[in-house]
Design an enzyme around this catalytic site. Structure first.
Site, PDB file in Angstrom:
ATOM      1  N   ARG A  40       0.818  -1.221   0.000  1.00 50.29           N
ATOM      2  CA  ARG A  40       0.000   0.000   0.000  1.00 50.29           C
ATOM      3  C   ARG A  40       0.854   1.275   0.000  1.00 50.29           C
ATOM      4  O   ARG A  40       0.441   2.316  -0.524  1.00 50.29           O
ATOM      5  CB  ARG A  40      -0.928  -0.033   1.222  1.00 50.29           C
ATOM      6  N   ILE A  64      -7.974   7.589  -1.408  1.00 53.60           N
ATOM      7  CA  ILE A  64      -7.749   6.141  -1.447  1.00 53.60           C
ATOM      8  C   ILE A  64      -8.484   5.574  -0.236  1.00 53.60           C
ATOM      9  O   ILE A  64      -8.394   6.128   0.872  1.00 53.60           O
ATOM     10  CB  ILE A  64      -6.236   5.778  -1.435  1.00 53.60           C
ATOM     11  N   SER A  65      -9.249   4.512  -0.452  1.00 51.55           N
ATOM     12  CA  SER A  65     -10.051   3.929   0.629  1.00 51.55           C
ATOM     13  C   SER A  65      -9.164   3.379   1.741  1.00 51.55           C
ATOM     14  O   SER A  65      -7.976   3.096   1.545  1.00 51.55           O
ATOM     15  CB  SER A  65     -10.916   2.785   0.084  1.00 51.55           C
ATOM     16  N   ALA A  66      -9.769   3.200   2.911  1.00 53.23           N
ATOM     17  CA  ALA A  66      -9.078   2.581   4.045  1.00 53.23           C
ATOM     18  C   ALA A  66      -8.782   1.113   3.738  1.00 53.23           C
ATOM     19  O   ALA A  66      -9.525   0.469   2.988  1.00 53.23           O
ATOM     20  CB  ALA A  66      -9.948   2.681   5.296  1.00 53.23           C
ATOM     21  N   HIS A  70     -10.749  -1.883   1.289  1.00 49.67           N
ATOM     22  CA  HIS A  70     -10.130  -2.645   0.193  1.00 49.67           C
ATOM     23  C   HIS A  70     -10.250  -4.141   0.452  1.00 49.67           C
ATOM     24  O   HIS A  70     -10.603  -4.915  -0.440  1.00 49.67           O
ATOM     25  CB  HIS A  70      -8.648  -2.254   0.052  1.00 49.67           C
TER      26      HIS A  70
END
Length: 229
Positions: A40, A64-66, A70
């Site tokens: 990441r 960006i998602s946590a 994901h």
């Protein structure tokens, strides 16, 4: 807002995945392997703590998602991300989830990211080039394109898996059309209050939709509206 942990205790990608397993977010061995393979840290802005369990701003009013989101989406789509399958990532942002999809579907499959901010497309390709998915980008089974994700990417359709990384007021019809019979789409739907919807296209072409969980995503909108914020 951190969901399961804050940054100070997690400073390695493998540790992040172990935390997601410990908190019961990841139960799939395959998803754990893929999230360990794609670091990441290569997909968040320089100087930001990569492994905190929270979304991060990536510029252009995008995020960006946590990690837990994901992981959740990868698990929901795992059966539709088998080797040789086709996957579409709408609102691909920094390229993280697109790279994960590419690792899962492999060389014989096809992973496509669509992002309407050209600068994010360019930077996401650079991110992927530094990652374990770089060979798949080079040989063409992984690609990222500038475009309006609400229209999908017809060129590589139909898709076994579609992920949408922003909240739509309703499910865009072109994405339903590009979903393969037997395919599954994960998409946040709603305005202020949003649900993560799981859309399945049956073999006879009929559609079923269920709500998985409540979520909070940025809106799926036009490029101009997004840049205006």
């Amino acid at each position: 807002m951190e969901r399961f942990w804050s940054g100070s205790e997690v400073n390695k990608n493998k540790q992040m995945v172990e935390h997601l397993q410990r908190y019961g977010v990841i139960s799939s061995k395959k998803v754990a392997e893929v999230m360990e393979t794609i670091d990441r840290a290569l997909f968040v802005p320089d100087g930001t703590p990569a492994y905190v369990d929270s979304p991060m701003a990536i510029g252009y009013n995008a995020t960006i998602s946590a990690p837990h989101m994901h992981a959740t989406c990868l698990q929901l789509l795992e059966e539709n991300l088998q080797p040789g399958m086709h996957a579409l990532d709408v609102g691909s942002g920094t390229g993280y989830l697109t790279a994960c999809f590419a690792i899962m579907v492999g060389q014989q499959g096809r992973a496509v990211g669509v992002e309407h901010i050209p600068e994010l497309v360019a930077s996401s390709i650079k991110n992927i080039e530094k990652s374990a998915a770089a060979p798949l980008l080079k040989e063409g089974s992984l690609s990222v394109h500038a475009g309006d994700g609400r229209e999908g990417w017809p060129e590589c359709a139909p898709y076994d898996a579609i992920h949408v990384g922003a909240a739509a007021p309703e499910i865009p019809q072109p994405l339903i059309d590009q979903l393969k019979p037997g395919g599954r789409m994960v998409i946040p739907v709603g305005n202020i209050f949003q649900d993560l919807k799981v859309v399945e296209k049956k073999l006879d072409g009929s559609i079923s939709i269920r709500s998985e969980t409540s979520v909070r995503y940025v809106p799926l909108t036009s490029r101009d509206a997004q840049l205006r914020g």
